[in-house]
Enzyme design. Structure first.
Site, mmCIF file in Angstrom:
data_model
loop_
_atom_site.group_PDB
_atom_site.id
_atom_site.type_symbol
_atom_site.label_atom_id
_atom_site.label_comp_id
_atom_site.label_asym_id
_atom_site.label_seq_id
_atom_site.Cartn_x
_atom_site.Cartn_y
_atom_site.Cartn_z
ATOM 1 N N MET A 134 84.407 -51.267 -77.763
ATOM 2 C CA MET A 134 86.001 -51.553 -77.586
ATOM 3 C C MET A 134 86.643 -50.212 -78.042
ATOM 4 O O MET A 134 87.855 -50.111 -78.674
ATOM 5 C CB MET A 134 86.456 -52.747 -78.535
ATOM 6 C CG MET A 134 86.013 -54.141 -78.127
ATOM 7 S SD MET A 134 86.952 -54.582 -76.454
ATOM 8 C CE MET A 134 88.667 -54.796 -77.269
ATOM 9 N N HIS B 191 114.550 -41.089 -48.477
ATOM 10 C CA HIS B 191 114.308 -42.047 -47.514
ATOM 11 C C HIS B 191 113.265 -41.708 -46.721
ATOM 12 O O HIS B 191 112.625 -40.715 -46.218
ATOM 13 C CB HIS B 191 115.739 -42.149 -46.533
ATOM 14 C CG HIS B 191 115.489 -43.044 -45.407
ATOM 15 N ND1 HIS B 191 115.698 -44.360 -45.735
ATOM 16 C CD2 HIS B 191 115.091 -42.981 -44.202
ATOM 17 C CE1 HIS B 191 115.523 -45.132 -44.418
ATOM 18 N NE2 HIS B 191 115.109 -44.170 -43.525
#
Length: 458
Positions: A38, A440
């Site tokens: 961990m 765009h």
């Protein structure tokens, strides 16, 4: 007894970052972590990193062959890839602290003797250490429902299921919240048949109803069965599968599965810390009670991350580090009160992200609102990405033109929500998003059309 300037319980996101900062400032630091699997905390080992690696692999898998043998091979390969990713991340985290001369990393279980002393049980050894300052970063644990049969070997938490290398062909998910839906979406993409049992009347309880319904329609269109008002009675083992017995709308249903995921939330990991010995109080939700500087009720003891019982996000845990570092090493100006709006994202696909308040919450708080909605079918980039599922929904204060909240159920939602956070924290009017020049094609440019639409005013 060995003395340190600081002792940190838990090697999570906040604990690791704080340990490094204290070390850089010349402090001696002890970091106590009970499991060598961990290092780096839940994010690295059982949550963000491994699960998002699987989410990505699942989406790729869904776009290729549907042969069962191929699905099972791809799933097993995805588990192997995930393990390589998290093992590498765990090792990086460990060495980021353990390789420092003034940091000692100890594998063991810590408990308070008093506010300046810890007892550490390390394998067959036990010892005490002393520190001028203590920091609790012990994280959280999955909650399991109190259901007969819940301890069946075929019932898993989210921490456990990602270690199952054989794809469960039938998966039942108990819980229709963020984790449950993310796993349902992921395992469906891998080829499993998934049923979600939600105890409440709707999934994503607390979210905007229109958006939650859009998420549900999307999941159901992909073959996920969602049963609301479902109360699980018991889970029975049957040969190579389990049988989940549930009352759905008052009618008993017997649902077979190869695996069951219990996804009903997580609880602060405080068991065994003996907080009372240090005079550390818990709040009404079982988390360590803290003030805006993350100080506990004990002098010179702070708590960070999931153990405080707040929202359980890695990026909040990292901000907890900033707050504590500001308090201990800086000017103390950063607090939980000034960190702004908190985004979150659920990695179904397309992703669902949200920040701020819903329209209902805004009206309850006394705001007059304008609500703008744009279907993803109106977004050119969504068409290019070949997923026009979902919507954008923004809640704006009618008086100030400030964005109060936004739902983003669309492609790239996990990125878009971060821009919205900047807009909200900087108090940029919605009109700026309406007229801003964006590249765009992009998902971002959809904000032009979203805020140019006709709002519903309440």
């Amino acid at each position: 007894m060995e003395h340190f300037d600081a002792a940190i319980i838990g090697f999570g996101t906040a604990g690791r970052a704080l340990g490094a900062a204290l070390s850089d400032a010349g402090h001696t630091v002890a970091v106590v972590e009970q499991s060598d699997t961990m290092y780096g905390g839940a994010c690295v080992n059982v949550a963000c990193i491994p699960t998002k690696a699987l989410v990505h692999a699942a989406r790729v898998s869904a776009e290729t062959s549907e042969l069962v043998s191929h699905q099972e091979e791809r799933y097993a390969a995805a588990i192997d890839d995930m393990n390589r990713i998290r093992t590498a991340a765990r090792e990086r985290n460990y060495h980021s602290l353990a390789d420092r001369e003034n940091v000692r990393v100890v594998n063991g279980t810590a408990s308070f003797v008093d506010q300046n002393r810890l007892r550490v049980a390390a394998q067959e050894d036990a010892f005490e250490l002393e520190a001028d300052r203590m920091f609790i970063d012990s994280g959280s644990l999955p909650r399991k429902p109190d259901i007969p049969g819940i301890n069946s070997p075929r019932v898993y938490t989210s921490d456990e299921l990602i270690d199952v290398r054989v794809l469960p062909r039938q998966l039942i998910v108990i819980g229709g919240g963020y984790v449950g839906l993310e796993f349902a979406s992921m395992y469906t993409d891998f080829g499993a048949q998934v049923t979600v049992l939600q105890r409440g009347e709707a999934i994503l309880e607390g979210e905007d109803a229109e958006t939650a319904q859009a998420v549900q329609r999307s999941l159901e269109a992909r073959g996920i069965k969602i049963l609301c008002n479902a109360d699980v009675q018991r889970i029975d083992d049957e040969h190579d599968q389990v049988l989940v017995i549930a009352k759905v709308q008052g009618e008993e249903k017997r649902l077979p599965a190869h695996a069951v995921l219990a996804a009903i939330g997580r609880v602060p990991n405080t068991d065994g810390l003996d907080l009372k010995a240090a005079g550390i109080r818990l709040d009404k939700h079982g988390g360590v009670a803290v003030d805006e500087h993350l100080r506990t009720s004990a002098a010179n003891v702070w708590a960070m991350g999931d153990v405080t019982g707040g929202a359980q996000f890695t990026y909040l845990a990292y901000d907890d580090f900033r707050i504590v570092a500001s308090d201990v090493l800086g000017d103390g100006e950063r607090t939980t009160e000034n960190r702004g709006s908190i985004p979150h994202c659920t990695f179904v696909h397309p992703p669902f992200a949200r920040i701020g308040v819903t329209a209902e919450e805004a009206r309850a708080a006394g705001f007059t609102t304008r609500v703008f909605t744009l279907p993803a079918t109106s977004i050119s980039q969504a068409s290019i990405l070949q997923d026009e599922t979902g919507l954008m929904k923004a809640v704006v204060d009618a008086n100030s033109d400030l964005v109060l909240g936004m739902d983003l159920f669309c492609e790239d939602a996990q990125e878009l929500v971060n821009l919205v956070k900047i807009v909200m924290d900087a108090r940029i009017p919605a009109s700026v998003l309406r007229t801003a020049i964006f590249s765009h094609p992009s998902m971002t440019e959809a904000f032009n059309n979203l805020f140019s639409g006709s709002p519903v005013q309440n």
